[in-house]
Design a protein around this motif. Sequence first.
Motif, short mmCIF file in Angstrom:
data_model
loop_
_atom_site.label_atom_id
_atom_site.label_comp_id
_atom_site.label_asym_id
_atom_site.label_seq_id
_atom_site.Cartn_x
_atom_site.Cartn_y
_atom_site.Cartn_z
N GLY A 15 0.87 -1.18 0.00
CA GLY A 15 0.00 0.00 0.00
C GLY A 15 0.91 1.23 0.00
O GLY A 15 2.14 1.11 -0.17
N VAL A 35 6.40 -7.40 -1.00
CA VAL A 35 5.39 -8.25 -1.64
C VAL A 35 3.99 -7.76 -1.29
O VAL A 35 3.75 -7.18 -0.23
N THR A 38 -2.05 -7.99 -4.02
CA THR A 38 -2.83 -7.17 -4.95
C THR A 38 -1.90 -6.20 -5.67
O THR A 38 -1.22 -5.40 -5.01
N ARG A 52 -9.09 8.02 -2.61
CA ARG A 52 -8.77 8.88 -1.47
C ARG A 52 -7.55 9.73 -1.83
O ARG A 52 -6.84 9.44 -2.80
N ALA A 55 -3.06 13.98 2.52
CA ALA A 55 -2.45 15.28 2.80
C ALA A 55 -1.15 14.99 3.55
O ALA A 55 -1.18 14.55 4.70
N TRP A 279 -15.50 3.56 2.89
CA TRP A 279 -14.45 2.96 3.72
C TRP A 279 -14.97 2.81 5.14
O TRP A 279 -15.47 3.78 5.72
N GLN A 310 -4.15 12.52 9.83
CA GLN A 310 -3.15 11.92 10.72
C GLN A 310 -2.70 10.52 10.29
O GLN A 310 -1.56 10.14 10.54
N LEU A 312 -1.82 8.41 7.52
CA LEU A 312 -0.58 8.07 6.85
C LEU A 312 0.59 8.88 7.39
O LEU A 312 1.74 8.45 7.36
N ASN A 313 0.29 10.06 7.92
CA ASN A 313 1.37 10.87 8.48
C ASN A 313 1.97 10.20 9.71
O ASN A 313 3.19 10.22 9.90
C1 LIG Z 1 -11.39 8.01 3.64
C2 LIG Z 1 -9.99 8.09 4.15
C3 LIG Z 1 -9.22 9.23 3.94
C4 LIG Z 1 -7.91 9.31 4.45
N1 LIG Z 1 -7.17 10.48 4.28
C5 LIG Z 1 -5.93 10.59 4.83
C6 LIG Z 1 -5.14 11.79 4.72
O1 LIG Z 1 -5.55 12.79 4.14
N2 LIG Z 1 -3.91 11.82 5.30
C7 LIG Z 1 -3.39 10.75 5.95
O2 LIG Z 1 -2.28 10.82 6.48
N3 LIG Z 1 -4.09 9.59 6.05
C8 LIG Z 1 -5.33 9.49 5.50
N4 LIG Z 1 -6.06 8.33 5.61
C9 LIG Z 1 -5.40 7.17 6.17
C10 LIG Z 1 -4.55 6.50 5.09
O3 LIG Z 1 -5.26 6.36 3.90
C11 LIG Z 1 -4.11 5.16 5.56
O4 LIG Z 1 -3.34 5.35 6.72
C12 LIG Z 1 -3.26 4.49 4.54
O5 LIG Z 1 -3.86 4.41 3.29
C13 LIG Z 1 -3.05 3.10 5.03
O6 LIG Z 1 -2.03 2.63 4.35
P1 LIG Z 1 -1.42 1.20 4.64
O7 LIG Z 1 -0.37 1.07 3.58
O8 LIG Z 1 -1.06 1.01 6.05
O9 LIG Z 1 -2.63 0.15 4.46
P2 LIG Z 1 -3.33 -0.39 3.15
O10 LIG Z 1 -3.54 0.67 2.15
O11 LIG Z 1 -4.52 -1.15 3.64
O12 LIG Z 1 -2.25 -1.37 2.56
C14 LIG Z 1 -2.02 -2.65 3.07
C15 LIG Z 1 -1.54 -3.51 1.92
O13 LIG Z 1 -1.19 -4.78 2.46
C16 LIG Z 1 -1.54 -5.74 1.51
N5 LIG Z 1 -1.61 -7.09 2.11
C17 LIG Z 1 -2.67 -7.68 2.73
N6 LIG Z 1 -2.34 -8.95 3.07
C18 LIG Z 1 -1.04 -9.14 2.68
C19 LIG Z 1 -0.14 -10.24 2.74
N7 LIG Z 1 -0.48 -11.43 3.28
N8 LIG Z 1 1.12 -10.09 2.24
C20 LIG Z 1 1.51 -8.89 1.72
N9 LIG Z 1 0.67 -7.82 1.61
C21 LIG Z 1 -0.58 -7.95 2.09
C22 LIG Z 1 -2.86 -5.27 0.94
O14 LIG Z 1 -3.12 -5.84 -0.33
C23 LIG Z 1 -2.62 -3.76 0.87
O15 LIG Z 1 -2.13 -3.34 -0.40
C24 LIG Z 1 -7.37 8.22 5.14
C25 LIG Z 1 -8.12 7.05 5.35
C26 LIG Z 1 -9.43 6.99 4.89
C27 LIG Z 1 -10.26 5.75 5.16
#
Ligand SMILES: Cc1cc2nc3c(=O)[nH]c(=O)nc-3n(C[C@H](O)[C@H](O)[C@H](O)COP(=O)(O)OP(=O)(O)OC[C@H]3O[C@@H](n4cnc5c(N)ncnc54)[C@H](O)[C@@H]3O)c2cc1C
Length: 400
Positions: A15, A35, A38, A52, A55, A279, A310, A312-313
Amino acid sequence: MTTPCSTDILISGGGIAGLTAAVAFATAGFDVICVDPTAPITERDVDGSDLRTTAFLQPAQELLERCGLWNRLEAYAAPLQTMRIVDAGGDLPEPRIVRDFNAADISDKPFGWNLPNWLLRREMVARLAEMPNVDFRPGIGTRSLFTRDTGAKVGLSDGTTVRAQLVVAADGRSSPMREAAGIDVHTMRYGQKALAFAVTHAIAHDNVSTEIHRSGGPFTLVPLPDHDGQPSSAVVWMERGPRVTELLALAPEDFEAEMTERSCGLFGPLKLASRRTSWPIISQSADHLAGQRIALIAEAAHVVPPIGAQGLNMSLSDLRCLLDLAEARPEGLGDAQMLDSYHKARIRDVKLRVQGIDLLNRASMVHARPLRDARAMGLNALYSLAPVRRTLMQMGLGVR
Ligand SMILES: Cc1cc2nc3c(=O)[nH]c(=O)nc-3n(C[C@H](O)[C@H](O)[C@H](O)COP(=O)(O)OP(=O)(O)OC[C@H]3O[C@@H](n4cnc5c(N)ncnc54)[C@H](O)[C@@H]3O)c2cc1C
């Protein structure tokens, strides 16, 4: 039987957080395998694209610069100079209190810069392709984890095994690697969802991010660059689950009328400029941010409602902390000393922010009129004290 391949760091999850981690550690000279089952979707108008936006606040932008990503992103970023909080909790959906937090009060830079998530994925994947020390494997997930003092062995869904000094779990809120490491989480549910989409509007946003509170949760417009020659914003609209189901079922014109009313008409009539995506909203934090040879970052470690940019930050603060520890003592990559330091450095800030944002979200959800009035008074009181206002802004940025 195939021989396991070896790497310094195995990142589970591609992600935004996992991809940034892969770029950051590779830029620092570590060998990385990342890895994700998706493959990232890197176009806006295709099914499943992440509409989404993120910021990136000042410290996050500095990290993107440090790992060579910012020069790819800068041209697409909309600056956020002012955060406007609007209370519309009276009888009618109209603003009754408007308070501006201007970045100029604490800094000569904007609070942050807004970028679409699908575009972030496109640019991050392109940056990874330039780096010889990263092996990005979309379509493959992590399956199993076996650790010892000396290293970790991770089983992948294609039947292969990777040996790594450090496993970084960036695999989301249901993190399989966190589970495999036996780390528990504490979860709070709100029965709430967020709609995320893009709009165009007649009135310019002037780089102001606007958060409007009435009931059900905030309605937030975050500036985007113009779309088809019209001012444009990313919207996050939080409501209770059944209301979100109703809103999703509306025809586009009816939905536009509802959102224009919910925005108090502050930007004139709002027009949909993308699909509507929804979401689920929860708060969650892991009991521990690390285990033997594994560090949790991003939503694997903490999930917060999307308030004050907050999520992703915080994740990039996790990453910055891990990166600093790894660079300071590369020979100790993934050892108990490093991971203990990581947990200690981050856990207090994580717990504080998860609790703080939980409180803000509950305040924004309230329906009863006396509670809405109390919320408005609270906003006024906090705003009227200049030092408190400045401290809140610095805390929001993550620089205090
Ligand atoms: C509506 C909305 C708006 C937002 N706006 C903001 C913003 O403006 N600013 C901000 O800082 N944050 C924001 N956030 C929060 C931010 O989007 C999330 O913190 C961030 O997208 C999460 O990222 P992540 O990579 O942790 O998780 P995810 O995006 O969920 O990524 C996790 C990844 O792990 C993968 N995965 C799952 N299982 C496995 C496995 N077995 N092996 C390997 N990979 C696997 C998945 O396929 C996925 O791609 C927002 C959240 C929402 C819901």
